[in-house]
Design a protein around this motif. Structure first.
Motif, PDB file in Angstrom:
ATOM      1  N   GLY A 208      40.430  51.474  42.773  1.00 46.48           N
ATOM      2  CA  GLY A 208      40.324  52.921  42.675  1.00 46.48           C
ATOM      3  C   GLY A 208      38.957  53.427  43.104  1.00 46.48           C
ATOM      4  N   ARG A 209      37.914  52.693  42.710  1.00 46.47           N
ATOM      5  CA  ARG A 209      36.567  53.074  43.119  1.00 46.47           C
ATOM      6  C   ARG A 209      36.417  52.968  44.641  1.00 46.47           C
ATOM      7  NH1 ARG A 209      32.457  52.162  39.441  1.00 46.47           N
ATOM      8  NH2 ARG A 209      31.084  52.669  41.208  1.00 46.47           N
ATOM      9  N   ILE A 210      36.995  51.918  45.215  1.00 41.99           N
ATOM     10  CA  ILE A 210      36.943  51.751  46.664  1.00 41.99           C
ATOM     11  C   ILE A 210      37.660  52.898  47.362  1.00 41.99           C
ATOM     12  CG2 ILE A 210      37.726  50.282  48.571  1.00 41.99           C
ATOM     13  CD1 ILE A 210      37.375  47.885  46.604  1.00 41.99           C
ATOM     14  N   ALA A 211      38.810  53.292  46.818  1.00 40.52           N
ATOM     15  CA  ALA A 211      39.581  54.387  47.407  1.00 40.52           C
ATOM     16  C   ALA A 211      38.815  55.702  47.382  1.00 40.52           C
ATOM     17  CB  ALA A 211      40.901  54.546  46.656  1.00 40.52           C
ATOM     18  N   GLU A 212      37.979  55.867  46.383  1.00 38.03           N
ATOM     19  CA  GLU A 212      37.182  57.094  46.253  1.00 38.03           C
ATOM     20  C   GLU A 212      35.849  56.996  46.981  1.00 38.03           C
ATOM     21  OE1 GLU A 212      36.923  57.297  42.052  1.00 38.03           O
ATOM     22  OE2 GLU A 212      38.970  58.070  41.784  1.00 38.03           O
ATOM     23  N   ASP A 213      35.703  55.939  47.786  1.00 37.29           N
ATOM     24  CA  ASP A 213      34.473  55.700  48.541  1.00 37.29           C
ATOM     25  C   ASP A 213      33.281  55.506  47.608  1.00 37.29           C
ATOM     26  OD1 ASP A 213      33.133  55.236  50.924  1.00 37.29           O
ATOM     27  OD2 ASP A 213      32.547  57.330  51.171  1.00 37.29           O
ATOM     28  N   ARG A 214      33.547  54.907  46.459  1.00 40.07           N
ATOM     29  CA  ARG A 214      32.496  54.607  45.489  1.00 40.07           C
ATOM     30  C   ARG A 214      32.495  53.110  45.173  1.00 40.07           C
ATOM     31  NH1 ARG A 214      32.692  56.502  40.505  1.00 40.07           N
ATOM     32  NH2 ARG A 214      34.952  56.748  40.427  1.00 40.07           N
ATOM     33  N   GLY A 215      32.878  52.330  46.163  1.00 39.96           N
ATOM     34  CA  GLY A 215      32.915  50.892  45.964  1.00 39.96           C
ATOM     35  C   GLY A 215      31.535  50.333  45.675  1.00 39.96           C
ATOM     36  N   PRO A 216      31.445  49.283  44.863  1.00 41.11           N
ATOM     37  CA  PRO A 216      30.147  48.694  44.516  1.00 41.11           C
ATOM     38  C   PRO A 216      29.359  48.271  45.752  1.00 41.11           C
ATOM     39  CG  PRO A 216      31.881  47.789  43.130  1.00 41.11           C
ATOM     40  CD  PRO A 216      32.561  48.575  44.202  1.00 41.11           C
ATOM     41  N   GLU A 217      28.034  48.411  45.663  1.00 42.94           N
ATOM     42  CA  GLU A 217      27.186  47.978  46.766  1.00 42.94           C
ATOM     43  C   GLU A 217      27.208  46.459  46.899  1.00 42.94           C
ATOM     44  OE1 GLU A 217      23.273  49.508  46.395  1.00 42.94           O
ATOM     45  OE2 GLU A 217      23.909  51.614  46.408  1.00 42.94           O
ATOM     46  N   ARG A 218      27.327  45.762  45.773  1.00 47.76           N
ATOM     47  CA  ARG A 218      27.402  44.302  45.819  1.00 47.76           C
ATOM     48  C   ARG A 218      28.754  43.870  46.367  1.00 47.76           C
ATOM     49  NH1 ARG A 218      24.120  40.905  42.518  1.00 47.76           N
ATOM     50  NH2 ARG A 218      22.444  42.013  41.454  1.00 47.76           N
ATOM     51  N   SER A 219      28.755  42.899  47.245  1.00 52.82           N
ATOM     52  CA  SER A 219      30.013  42.415  47.817  1.00 52.82           C
ATOM     53  C   SER A 219      30.624  41.297  46.983  1.00 52.82           C
ATOM     54  CB  SER A 219      29.799  41.931  49.251  1.00 52.82           C
ATOM     55  OG  SER A 219      28.794  40.936  49.301  1.00 52.82           O
ATOM     56  N   VAL A 220      29.848  40.740  46.042  1.00 52.74           N
ATOM     57  CA  VAL A 220      30.350  39.700  45.157  1.00 52.74           C
ATOM     58  C   VAL A 220      30.100  40.128  43.718  1.00 52.74           C
ATOM     59  CG1 VAL A 220      30.252  37.269  44.487  1.00 52.74           C
ATOM     60  CG2 VAL A 220      29.844  37.917  46.876  1.00 52.74           C
ATOM     61  N   LEU A 221      31.142  40.045  42.891  1.00 51.58           N
ATOM     62  CA  LEU A 221      31.058  40.439  41.487  1.00 51.58           C
ATOM     63  C   LEU A 221      31.706  39.370  40.622  1.00 51.58           C
ATOM     64  CD1 LEU A 221      32.266  44.128  41.957  1.00 51.58           C
ATOM     65  CD2 LEU A 221      29.912  43.449  41.456  1.00 51.58           C
ATOM     66  N   TRP A 274      28.910  43.600  37.443  1.00 53.04           N
ATOM     67  CA  TRP A 274      30.142  44.386  37.291  1.00 53.04           C
ATOM     68  C   TRP A 274      29.859  45.664  36.502  1.00 53.04           C
ATOM     69  CZ3 TRP A 274      35.176  43.654  39.054  1.00 53.04           C
ATOM     70  CH2 TRP A 274      36.182  44.376  38.409  1.00 53.04           C
ATOM     71  N   SER A 275      29.180  45.516  35.387  1.00 51.92           N
ATOM     72  CA  SER A 275      28.857  46.675  34.546  1.00 51.92           C
ATOM     73  C   SER A 275      27.889  47.620  35.247  1.00 51.92           C
ATOM     74  CB  SER A 275      28.258  46.213  33.215  1.00 51.92           C
ATOM     75  OG  SER A 275      29.174  45.416  32.494  1.00 51.92           O
ATOM     76  N   SER A 277      27.680  48.201  38.257  1.00 57.07           N
ATOM     77  CA  SER A 277      28.397  48.911  39.318  1.00 57.07           C
ATOM     78  C   SER A 277      29.224  50.066  38.765  1.00 57.07           C
ATOM     79  CB  SER A 277      29.302  47.943  40.079  1.00 57.07           C
ATOM     80  OG  SER A 277      28.537  46.949  40.733  1.00 57.07           O
ATOM     81  N   GLY A 278      29.181  50.255  37.443  1.00 60.22           N
ATOM     82  CA  GLY A 278      29.929  51.339  36.821  1.00 60.22           C
ATOM     83  C   GLY A 278      31.346  50.971  36.456  1.00 60.22           C
ATOM     84  N   LEU A 279      31.695  49.688  36.583  1.00 64.51           N
ATOM     85  CA  LEU A 279      33.036  49.227  36.244  1.00 64.51           C
ATOM     86  C   LEU A 279      33.100  48.856  34.767  1.00 64.51           C
ATOM     87  CD1 LEU A 279      33.466  47.069  39.438  1.00 64.51           C
ATOM     88  CD2 LEU A 279      34.836  49.093  38.886  1.00 64.51           C
ATOM     89  N   THR A 280      34.268  49.029  34.170  1.00 61.97           N
ATOM     90  CA  THR A 280      34.445  48.791  32.746  1.00 61.97           C
ATOM     91  C   THR A 280      34.422  47.302  32.437  1.00 61.97           C
ATOM     92  OG1 THR A 280      35.833  50.770  32.622  1.00 61.97           O
ATOM     93  CG2 THR A 280      35.910  49.249  30.751  1.00 61.97           C
ATOM     94  N   PRO A 281      33.531  46.850  31.557  1.00 62.28           N
ATOM     95  CA  PRO A 281      33.520  45.427  31.199  1.00 62.28           C
ATOM     96  C   PRO A 281      34.817  45.045  30.496  1.00 62.28           C
ATOM     97  CG  PRO A 281      31.511  46.532  30.458  1.00 62.28           C
ATOM     98  CD  PRO A 281      32.476  47.602  30.863  1.00 62.28           C
ATOM     99  N   LEU A 282      35.268  43.816  30.704  1.00 64.50           N
ATOM    100  CA  LEU A 282      36.431  43.341  29.974  1.00 64.50           C
ATOM    101  C   LEU A 282      36.050  43.150  28.512  1.00 64.50           C
ATOM    102  CD1 LEU A 282      38.171  40.756  32.335  1.00 64.50           C
ATOM    103  CD2 LEU A 282      38.097  43.259  32.437  1.00 64.50           C
ATOM    104  N   ARG A 283      37.026  43.274  27.618  1.00 62.02           N
ATOM    105  CA  ARG A 283      36.734  43.128  26.199  1.00 62.02           C
ATOM    106  C   ARG A 283      36.352  41.688  25.861  1.00 62.02           C
ATOM    107  NH1 ARG A 283      42.907  44.205  23.991  1.00 62.02           N
ATOM    108  NH2 ARG A 283      43.915  43.533  25.934  1.00 62.02           N
ATOM    109  N   PRO A 284      35.747  41.473  24.711  1.00 59.83           N
ATOM    110  CA  PRO A 284      35.384  40.114  24.305  1.00 59.83           C
ATOM    111  C   PRO A 284      36.596  39.196  24.320  1.00 59.83           C
ATOM    112  CG  PRO A 284      34.342  41.714  22.864  1.00 59.83           C
ATOM    113  CD  PRO A 284      35.296  42.476  23.730  1.00 59.83           C
ATOM    114  N   TRP A 285      36.366  37.930  24.694  1.00 60.61           N
ATOM    115  CA  TRP A 285      37.476  36.999  24.870  1.00 60.61           C
ATOM    116  C   TRP A 285      38.288  36.836  23.598  1.00 60.61           C
ATOM    117  CZ3 TRP A 285      38.380  32.569  22.111  1.00 60.61           C
ATOM    118  CH2 TRP A 285      37.325  32.028  21.387  1.00 60.61           C
ATOM    119  N   ARG A 286      37.628  36.855  22.445  1.00 65.80           N
ATOM    120  CA  ARG A 286      38.343  36.627  21.183  1.00 65.80           C
ATOM    121  C   ARG A 286      39.269  37.796  20.864  1.00 65.80           C
ATOM    122  NH1 ARG A 286      41.001  35.118  17.819  1.00 65.80           N
ATOM    123  NH2 ARG A 286      40.629  33.724  16.041  1.00 65.80           N
ATOM    124  N   GLU A 287      38.794  38.993  21.149  1.00 67.86           N
ATOM    125  CA  GLU A 287      39.626  40.188  20.943  1.00 67.86           C
ATOM    126  C   GLU A 287      40.832  40.173  21.872  1.00 67.86           C
ATOM    127  OE1 GLU A 287      39.122  44.976  21.783  1.00 67.86           O
ATOM    128  OE2 GLU A 287      37.362  43.838  21.119  1.00 67.86           O
TER     129      GLU A 287
END
Length: 307
Positions: A208-221, A274-275, A277-287
């Motif tokens: 979605g971020r890529i579609a809005e032309d707001r893709g992360p500057e980093r090419s590897v995440l 990842w964070s 870049s404004g992307l939502t971090p995944l929740r803790p693994w235990r949760e």
């Protein structure tokens, strides 16, 4: 978020299935399995990506390819590296070339196995690669092919994935809990368990971020569940979620369970980029594990005899 049209090669796998499940009014996901779309066949890829672009144009949506196709049989790859290379390196090379020619962005999913696994702090996206297994080498080659293609592309590395489809560690532990009084699990390999459904949601957010032309500057995440544990700690947590006694899971060393392919001792990936870049971090693994077991308890066939 902009309307999306996603093509997901590898659609029959656990990540592909979870991506397909995110189809909605704003996200159209087509997720063919390898029988329907062999990523090593240029003609088939050209047809699929061309159809994606046409479909997106007609629907007023934005096309993105999310490559979930991979040869993931880590031990088998040691004896069949040529086949692993075809899927994990040649396939991404074909996809990237076609995406570049059709001007369709590509998100390619990769793995912690591209690292040596001998570190003691989370690997960053730009940490030096050093795979020790055939699987890791072929995935690293796939990354190189994508990044060198000229396509608008992002690599997303993940680790220790599990989900509702196919074989994985959580399902194996659930089965063994019902079959054995005790079991031994290695306690000297560390990583971050990642529910494939959470990863799928993160990849759609990235698209979605890529579609809005707001893709992360980093090419590897990197994108994994938050926090880390050992396989032994993961197994104990699974037992707890199943209502079983976690003390039935005993720790052991990697040397006690030799495998054809070497496993990374340390697979923790840093999610900081990842964070940032404004992307939502995944929740803790235990949760996430708690939510997964709650959602799939019946399928996991939770036994009750020894509780």
């Amino acid at each position: 978020m902009a309307k999306l049209a996603l093509l997901v090669p590898g659609g029959s796998g656990q990540l592909g299935r979870d991506l397909a499940a995110l189809t909605s009014d704003d996200v159209d996901v087509r997720a063919p399995g390898s029988a329907a779309l062999d990523v090593t066949q240029t003609g088939a890829v050209v047809e699929a990506v061309t159809d994606l672009a046409s479909r997106a144009r007609e629907a007023g949506s934005f096309p993105v390819v999310v490559n979930a196709a991979a040869y993931t049989a880590v031990d088998a790859a040691e004896e069949d590296e040529a086949r692993a290379f075809a899927v994990n390196a040649d396939g991404p090379r074909v996809l990237a070339a076609v995406c570049s020619s059709r001007r369709v962005p590509l998100v390619h999913v990769s793995t912690d196995y591209v690292f040596a696994g001998d570190g003691d702090r989370p690997y960053e996206p730009d940490s030096p690669l050093g795979p020790h297994s055939a699987y890791g080498r072929t995935k690293a080659a796939g990354e190189d092919a994508v990044l060198g293609s000229g396509a608008s592309a992002w690599i997303v590395r993940t680790a220790w994935a599990y989900g509702a489809t196919g074989a994985n560690f959580v399902k194996t532990m659930a089965r063994l809990e019902s079959e054995r009084e005790t079991l031994s699990v290695v306690d000297d390999q560390r990583g971050s368990p990642t529910w494939s459904a959470d990863l799928a949601a993160g990849l759609v957010e990235l698209a979605g971020r890529i579609a809005e032309d707001r893709g992360p500057e980093r090419s590897v995440l990197h994108c994994t569940g938050g926090g880390d544990t050992t396989w032994h700690g993961f197994a104990r947590a699974i037992f707890e979620e199943l209502g079983a006694d976690p003390d039935r899971v005993h720790p052991c060393s990697t040397d006690e369970f030799p495998r054809p392919a070497p496993r990374p001792a340390y697979s923790v990936l840093s999610n900081e980029a990842w964070s940032e870049s404004g992307l939502t971090p995944l929740r803790p693994w235990r949760e996430a594990l708690h939510a997964f077991v709650a959602a799939h308890r019946e399928a996991l066939r939770q036994p009750t005899a020894r509780r």
